[in-house]
Scaffold this motif. Structure first.
Motif, PDB file in Angstrom:
ATOM      1  N   THR A 175      14.113 -25.946 -22.995  1.00 13.71           N
ATOM      2  CA  THR A 175      15.180 -26.277 -23.949  1.00 13.71           C
ATOM      3  C   THR A 175      16.053 -25.062 -24.240  1.00 13.71           C
ATOM      4  OG1 THR A 175      13.804 -27.982 -24.982  1.00 13.71           O
ATOM      5  CG2 THR A 175      15.650 -27.139 -26.270  1.00 13.71           C
ATOM      6  N   LEU A 176      15.427 -23.906 -24.430  1.00 10.19           N
ATOM      7  CA  LEU A 176      16.188 -22.691 -24.736  1.00 10.19           C
ATOM      8  C   LEU A 176      17.052 -22.259 -23.561  1.00 10.19           C
ATOM      9  CD1 LEU A 176      13.422 -20.697 -26.654  1.00 10.19           C
ATOM     10  CD2 LEU A 176      15.479 -21.753 -27.635  1.00 10.19           C
ATOM     11  N   LEU A 177      16.525 -22.362 -22.356  1.00 11.83           N
ATOM     12  CA  LEU A 177      17.314 -22.022 -21.175  1.00 11.83           C
ATOM     13  C   LEU A 177      18.482 -22.987 -21.004  1.00 11.83           C
ATOM     14  CD1 LEU A 177      14.417 -21.136 -18.712  1.00 11.83           C
ATOM     15  CD2 LEU A 177      16.114 -19.535 -19.616  1.00 11.83           C
ATOM     16  N   GLU A 178      18.251 -24.255 -21.303  1.00  9.95           N
ATOM     17  CA  GLU A 178      19.341 -25.235 -21.226  1.00  9.95           C
ATOM     18  C   GLU A 178      20.416 -24.945 -22.270  1.00  9.95           C
ATOM     19  OE1 GLU A 178      17.292 -28.929 -21.621  1.00  9.95           O
ATOM     20  OE2 GLU A 178      16.346 -28.774 -19.645  1.00  9.95           O
ATOM     21  N   GLU A 179      19.996 -24.528 -23.458  1.00  9.42           N
ATOM     22  CA  GLU A 179      20.973 -24.150 -24.487  1.00  9.42           C
ATOM     23  C   GLU A 179      21.821 -22.969 -24.023  1.00  9.42           C
ATOM     24  OE1 GLU A 179      18.845 -23.385 -28.068  1.00  9.42           O
ATOM     25  OE2 GLU A 179      18.289 -25.482 -28.400  1.00  9.42           O
ATOM     26  N   MET A 192      21.353 -27.116 -12.614  1.00  5.67           N
ATOM     27  CA  MET A 192      20.201 -26.456 -12.000  1.00  5.67           C
ATOM     28  C   MET A 192      19.141 -26.106 -13.043  1.00  5.67           C
ATOM     29  SD  MET A 192      22.141 -24.019  -9.199  1.00  5.67           S
ATOM     30  CE  MET A 192      20.721 -23.665  -8.150  1.00  5.67           C
ATOM     31  N   VAL A 193      19.587 -25.612 -14.184  1.00  4.38           N
ATOM     32  CA  VAL A 193      18.642 -25.256 -15.241  1.00  4.38           C
ATOM     33  C   VAL A 193      17.923 -26.507 -15.744  1.00  4.38           C
ATOM     34  CG1 VAL A 193      18.428 -24.321 -17.578  1.00  4.38           C
ATOM     35  CG2 VAL A 193      19.895 -23.175 -15.912  1.00  4.38           C
ATOM     36  N   LYS A 194      18.649 -27.608 -15.865  1.00  5.40           N
ATOM     37  CA  LYS A 194      18.013 -28.854 -16.300  1.00  5.40           C
ATOM     38  C   LYS A 194      17.007 -29.361 -15.276  1.00  5.40           C
ATOM     39  CE  LYS A 194      21.576 -30.569 -19.440  1.00  5.40           C
ATOM     40  NZ  LYS A 194      22.531 -31.656 -19.761  1.00  5.40           N
ATOM     41  N   GLN A 195      17.222 -29.053 -14.007  1.00  2.00           N
ATOM     42  CA  GLN A 195      16.297 -29.481 -12.959  1.00  2.00           C
ATOM     43  C   GLN A 195      14.964 -28.744 -13.014  1.00  2.00           C
ATOM     44  OE1 GLN A 195      16.027 -31.696 -10.409  1.00  2.00           O
ATOM     45  NE2 GLN A 195      17.819 -32.780 -11.187  1.00  2.00           N
ATOM     46  N   LEU A 196      14.913 -27.627 -13.724  1.00  2.00           N
ATOM     47  CA  LEU A 196      13.675 -26.849 -13.780  1.00  2.00           C
ATOM     48  C   LEU A 196      12.520 -27.635 -14.394  1.00  2.00           C
ATOM     49  CD1 LEU A 196      14.997 -23.327 -14.832  1.00  2.00           C
ATOM     50  CD2 LEU A 196      14.225 -24.051 -12.574  1.00  2.00           C
ATOM     51  N   ARG A 197      12.836 -28.581 -15.251  1.00  2.29           N
ATOM     52  CA  ARG A 197      11.780 -29.391 -15.859  1.00  2.29           C
ATOM     53  C   ARG A 197      11.005 -30.185 -14.802  1.00  2.29           C
ATOM     54  NH1 ARG A 197      12.184 -30.235 -21.482  1.00  2.29           N
ATOM     55  NH2 ARG A 197      14.110 -29.416 -22.424  1.00  2.29           N
ATOM     56  N   VAL A 199      20.842 -18.635  -8.215  1.00  6.78           N
ATOM     57  CA  VAL A 199      19.844 -18.120  -7.268  1.00  6.78           C
ATOM     58  C   VAL A 199      18.490 -17.977  -7.954  1.00  6.78           C
ATOM     59  CG1 VAL A 199      19.155 -16.069  -5.971  1.00  6.78           C
ATOM     60  CG2 VAL A 199      21.463 -16.985  -5.713  1.00  6.78           C
ATOM     61  N   VAL A 200      18.490 -17.467  -9.193  1.00  7.93           N
ATOM     62  CA  VAL A 200      17.235 -17.316  -9.928  1.00  7.93           C
ATOM     63  C   VAL A 200      16.585 -18.686 -10.143  1.00  7.93           C
ATOM     64  CG1 VAL A 200      16.163 -16.591 -12.091  1.00  7.93           C
ATOM     65  CG2 VAL A 200      17.965 -15.189 -11.079  1.00  7.93           C
ATOM     66  N   ALA A 201      17.385 -19.662 -10.560  1.00  6.86           N
ATOM     67  CA  ALA A 201      16.843 -21.010 -10.795  1.00  6.86           C
ATOM     68  C   ALA A 201      16.293 -21.609  -9.515  1.00  6.86           C
ATOM     69  CB  ALA A 201      17.941 -21.913 -11.384  1.00  6.86           C
ATOM     70  N   TYR A 202      17.021 -21.443  -8.425  1.00  5.61           N
ATOM     71  CA  TYR A 202      16.582 -21.980  -7.133  1.00  5.61           C
ATOM     72  C   TYR A 202      15.278 -21.320  -6.680  1.00  5.61           C
ATOM     73  CZ  TYR A 202      16.855 -23.354  -2.185  1.00  5.61           C
ATOM     74  OH  TYR A 202      16.581 -23.863  -0.953  1.00  5.61           O
ATOM     75  N   GLU A 203      15.175 -20.025  -6.850  1.00 10.59           N
ATOM     76  CA  GLU A 203      13.959 -19.320  -6.444  1.00 10.59           C
ATOM     77  C   GLU A 203      12.757 -19.717  -7.296  1.00 10.59           C
ATOM     78  OE1 GLU A 203      15.057 -15.209  -6.528  1.00 10.59           O
ATOM     79  OE2 GLU A 203      15.986 -15.277  -4.535  1.00 10.59           O
TER      80      GLU A 203
END
Length: 208
Positions: A16-20, A129-134, A198-202
């Motif tokens: 949630t914080l990363l998405e914010e 991409m950040v939302k996909q991390l979940r 790139v960070v999110a993808y990795e």
């Protein structure tokens, strides 16, 4: 009764914080694009200040949560790296806005809006991409990573066109300097989006 399921269910607040933080970066990019589409007005900087404030708050909450939490859904180093990358996006955008507000009268005939539109697109992809991390699913993240790379490549192509204009001889020294400086700030903002992507993808590559 304490269970492993309960333990490993903790730490979801980091998503949630990363998405914010990613949303604040996108909001800054949207505000910049809108400002540059309305170049006939004196730029208003409140939206950028607010986006940076929200980004700082999210960053501070992430740092504090890392101290307080025993369990994190992904590695701590990855959370820190992504939070740091996201923090840099609105910071770079605000840098452009602040300087643009001071130099508006010298930039009346320069259209930055198309590049700002690309920055907005890039920030929008980063948020997805950040939302996909979940979910930590590789295929949708790969598609978004490819989309972000395509935007970056197009931005690089436009920068080459810019340098042709700079060295064409049609501009005076001050215009050449300002044009180069402002477009390079925009280019760096897109680079910041790419770095966050790139960070999110990795992260997904490591955890899928």
């Amino acid at each position: 009764m304490f269970s492993l399921q309960t333990m490993f269910g903790q730490g979801k607040q980091f998503y949630t914080l990363l998405e914010e933080a990613a949303q604040a970066a996108l909001d800054a990019a949207v505000a910049l694009h809108q400002m540059l589409r309305e170049a006939d007005r004196q730029p208003a900087l409140d939206a950028f200040k607010l986006a940076r404030l929200r980004e700082r708050e999210a960053s501070n909450k992430i740092s504090q949560a890392l101290v307080d939490s025993f369990i994190t859904p992904i590695e701590r180093e990855d959370i820190e790296a992504l939070g740091s990358a996201l923090y840099k996006i609105p910071k770079q955008i605000e840098k452009f806005a602040d300087r643009y507000a001071l130099a508006t009268r010298h930039l009346e005939h320069i259209d930055f809006a198309p590049r700002a539109a690309m920055l907005e697109q890039a920030a929008g992809v980063v948020l997805k991409m950040v939302k996909q991390l979940r979910h930590l699913k590789l295929e949708p993240m790969k598609a978004l990573n490819d989309e972000l790379r395509s935007i970056e490549n197009e931005a690089d192509r436009l920068m080459l066109e810019l340098y042709r204009d700079i060295y064409s001889g049609r501009l005076d020294a001050q215009q050449m300097f300002l044009l180069k400086e402002f477009f390079e700030i925009l280019e760096k903002a897109i680079d910041r989006c790419r770095e966050a992507g790139v960070v999110a993808y990795e992260i997904v590559l490591k955890n899928s």
